[in-house]
Design a protein around this motif. Structure first.
Motif, short mmCIF file in Angstrom:
data_model
loop_
_atom_site.label_atom_id
_atom_site.label_comp_id
_atom_site.label_asym_id
_atom_site.label_seq_id
_atom_site.Cartn_x
_atom_site.Cartn_y
_atom_site.Cartn_z
N ARG A 1 46.10 -36.00 47.50
CA ARG A 1 45.72 -35.70 48.94
C ARG A 1 46.41 -36.77 49.63
NH1 ARG A 1 40.67 -33.36 47.83
NH2 ARG A 1 39.80 -35.35 48.13
N ARG A 2 46.68 -38.09 49.12
CA ARG A 2 47.14 -39.17 49.83
C ARG A 2 48.62 -39.01 50.27
NH1 ARG A 2 45.67 -44.84 47.23
NH2 ARG A 2 46.67 -45.38 49.05
N PHE A 3 49.22 -37.81 49.77
CA PHE A 3 50.80 -37.88 49.72
C PHE A 3 50.81 -36.20 49.98
CE2 PHE A 3 49.72 -40.73 46.53
CZ PHE A 3 50.11 -42.07 47.06
N PRO A 4 50.45 -36.00 51.34
CA PRO A 4 50.52 -34.79 51.85
C PRO A 4 51.84 -33.69 51.90
CG PRO A 4 50.41 -36.03 53.54
CD PRO A 4 50.13 -36.93 52.22
N GLU B 1 54.56 -29.15 48.91
CA GLU B 1 55.87 -28.46 48.24
C GLU B 1 55.45 -27.94 46.88
OE1 GLU B 1 59.76 -30.28 48.60
OE2 GLU B 1 59.14 -31.36 50.26
N GLU B 2 55.26 -26.60 46.76
CA GLU B 2 54.67 -26.12 45.61
C GLU B 2 55.47 -26.14 44.35
OE1 GLU B 2 53.06 -21.53 44.23
OE2 GLU B 2 53.93 -21.78 46.22
N ARG B 3 56.73 -25.71 44.51
CA ARG B 3 57.75 -26.04 43.28
C ARG B 3 57.43 -27.38 42.48
NH1 ARG B 3 63.34 -25.17 43.44
NH2 ARG B 3 63.16 -25.15 41.34
N ILE B 4 57.80 -28.38 43.18
CA ILE B 4 57.77 -29.75 42.93
C ILE B 4 56.45 -30.24 42.29
CG2 ILE B 4 57.42 -31.17 45.01
CD1 ILE B 4 59.77 -32.06 42.24
N MET B 5 55.30 -29.68 42.96
CA MET B 5 53.99 -30.20 42.58
C MET B 5 53.72 -29.35 41.16
SD MET B 5 52.16 -31.88 44.18
CE MET B 5 50.60 -31.83 43.45
N ASN B 6 54.00 -28.06 40.89
CA ASN B 6 53.99 -27.45 39.71
C ASN B 6 54.87 -28.00 38.64
OD1 ASN B 6 52.44 -25.47 40.80
ND2 ASN B 6 54.32 -23.77 40.96
N PHE B 7 56.07 -28.70 38.89
CA PHE B 7 56.71 -29.43 38.05
C PHE B 7 56.01 -30.59 37.58
CE2 PHE B 7 60.33 -32.19 37.27
CZ PHE B 7 60.85 -31.54 35.99
N ILE B 8 55.50 -31.55 38.59
CA ILE B 8 54.94 -32.59 38.17
C ILE B 8 53.58 -32.41 37.26
CG2 ILE B 8 53.49 -34.56 39.06
CD1 ILE B 8 55.46 -34.56 41.61
#
Length: 284
Positions: A110-113, A118-125
């Motif tokens: 949550r510190r990096f909104p 960005e759903e795709r990059i979050m899923n990748f991470i």
């Protein structure tokens, strides 16, 4: 910029035409637009499964979006990765399990909104950190796995660009179809006075004009714009890949994010000092 570009194209065409004392009413041919636009859309629907149609329609709006991955985005992305790696180094791999399982509830994420949204990059991470947490995959195998995912995702993301390019390529030919239909109508007026025939032939030729203009002035550039944005987005995946592989290979958190920094194009790349300042702030 896309809106500005459309305005420039329209102004150049109309302005140049008026400079030669052209009659704008001749260019207004709704029937030609119906033929060209309808045929292009119909051909697109014939050639594209429903999934592709939805994908293309969803991406057209991105042409007019101000969204862009600049230096601030990459600094925030690298800072997030640094925080994750630091937490693993201090508390162990299991410490991030809850974070990657439910990033929407994670205080760390949550510190990096701007990254989280960005759903795709979050899923990748998160997906690849789950692999790191649950297996002891060697760095070279992880590198190959991430490359495969990036390549597959990039191919899918380029589909709207390729589909619009195909539509653009068809437009000059469809414009000729509209022009031929206009000539057919004109032949039925062969006994009319020259001024009537001239107007009818001019209206027919507008079809060719519109097909070429739509191809090279609007639809083709839109396809190129989407392609550029996909390539820009791909940089974020490369940054994450290099950082994670370096960390799994034994690099310290700051060295791992430095690997990621090196994948950023020069115009958007934060300096070493800027990244160091950001990761220090993220550590507080």
């Amino acid at each position: 910029m896309a809106i500005v570009g459309i305005a420039v194209v329209a102004a150049a065409i109309v302005g140049g035409y008026l400079m030669e004392h052209g009659n704008l009413s001749v260019l207004f041919q709704p029937a030609e637009l119906v033929i060209i636009g309808g045929t292009a859309i119909g051909a697109f629907l014939i050639s594209s499964p429903p999934k592709i149609v939805k994908h293309v329609v969803g991406n057209i709006g991105s042409v007019f979006s101000m969204k862009s991955h600049g230096k601030d985005h990459y600094v925030e992305l690298l800072s997030l990765l640094y925080r994750i790696f630091s937490k693993i180094r201090k508390e162990g791999l299991i410490s991030i399990e809850a974070d990657v399982e439910h990033p929407d509830r994670s205080a760390l994420f949550r510190r990096f909104p701007s990254v989280v949204k960005e759903e795709r990059i979050m899923n990748f991470i998160c997906d690849n950190l789950k692999v790191v947490v649950t297996t002891s995959i060697p760095p070279h195998e992880l590198d190959g796995l991430l490359d495969l995912e990036i390549e597959t995702g990039s191919h899918e993301a380029q589909v709207p660009s390729h589909a619009l390019t195909s539509v653009a390529d068809s437009l000059p030919g469809i414009g000729i179809v509209a022009a031929v239909l206009g000539i057919v109508i004109t032949m039925g007026k062969i006994n009319e006075p020259p001024e009537v025939l001239g107007h009818s032939i001019g209206a027919a030729l507008v079809g060719t004009f519109l097909g070429i203009l739509l191809c090279y002035g609007f639809v083709g550039p839109m396809a190129t714009n989407i392609g550029y944005k996909v390539k820009e987005e791909e940089v974020s995946f490369q940054v994450v890949k290099l950082a994670i592989v370096a960390f799994v290979g034994g690099s310290a958190p700051q060295i791992a994010v430095e690997f990621g920094r090196r994948a950023i194009p020069e115009g958007d790349k934060p300096t070493f000092a800027e990244l160091e300042k950001a990761v220090r702030a993220a550590s507080k």
